[in-house]
Write a protein that holds these residues in place. Structure first.
Motif: not given
Length: 260
Positions: A29-33
């Motif tokens: 999720i962090a990488k996508e965000m």
């Protein structure tokens, strides 16, 4: 398709176990965000499972997880089976209720949810567990994950094996907003003279807030308080005020730093 958020590896361990057992893809999720995209759209395969795995932050999902769901869109969504796992030190309050309500706003239903006790890492308040307690929690977590994997494999609905704790409504409705109000405060972070300028803190920062300046890290305004920078620093140089200097550090032993 398993979406995960993790600071010190506890939730990543759980997400990896589910993904490996069920043959699902892992997505950070962090990488996508932190990518340049403003909206996140994914194409689902026939009967593909959707999972959300994350740590509990003050008895609710991390803000970044909820923000991600707000921007999330699936093509070919046909009431696919959705589950969630919340890792925690002890209990999760109304975390699953918060997540379920956020998904419902997107036209999706949370079919099953689980909580898993993992070693403590929030050293801003308290300290890490002893090595004995850490080992006990990790062994118990592996057994819990075996049962969770069976439920997910069979796509059983209405299974909510969670430890809410006492007064879950109070914890989530009152304490969590206070946490969120201060969660982005980075003023107390600093690196002391032990810092070697290795740059690991910059690489593992879930908010992409840390930059290296004159061989030492500096923090921007955005922060999730995942504490990855503190716990993963190889020389224990990063502190949060004066309260963390004499406290322990933790990284899930089943996860490599390179995976985070």
């Amino acid at each position: 398709m398993i979406f995960y958020f993790s600071g010190t590896g506890n939730s990543l361990q759980a997400a990896k176990s589910i993904a490996d057992f069920n043959g699902e893809k892992l997505i950070s999720i962090a990488k996508e965000m932190n990518s340049t995209r403003g909206r996140f759209e994914y194409t689902l395969q026939e009967n593909e499972v959707i999972g959300f795995v994350f740590p509990v932050y003050a008895w609710a999902p991390p803000g970044m997880v909820l923000q991600f769901i707000e921007k999330l869109k699936f093509t070919n969504y046909k009431k696919n089976y959705i589950f969630s796992i919340a890792t925690c030190g002890d209990n999760i309050g109304n975390t699953m209720k918060v997540l379920g309500n956020r998904l419902k706003k997107k036209g999706m239903d949370l079919n099953s949810g689980f909580s898993i006790r993992m070693p403590n890492n929030y050293i801003i308040m308290g300290d890490v567990d002893s090595k004995e307690v850490e080992k006990e929690k990790l062994l118990a977590a592996e057994e819990t994950l075996k049962n969770i994997n069976k439920v997910i494999k069979e796509k059983r609905t209405g299974v909510f094996e969670i430890e809410k704790g006492r007064f879950p409504g109070l914890l989530t409705a009152v304490i969590n907003p206070l946490f969120d109000k201060n969660a982005k405060n980075t003023k107390k972070f600093y690196a002391n003279e032990k810092c070697t300028g290795c740059g690991l803190c910059e690489r593992v920062c879930n908010s992409r807030s840390i930059v290296k300046v004159k061989e030492r890290p500096e923090w921007g305004e955005q922060c999730t308080l995942c504490l990855a920078c503190i716990h993963l620093c190889p020389v224990k140089a990063i502190q949060y005020g004066k309260g963390t200097e004499k406290k322990g550090r933790y990284r899930n032993p089943n996860v490599n730093v390179s995976e985070m």
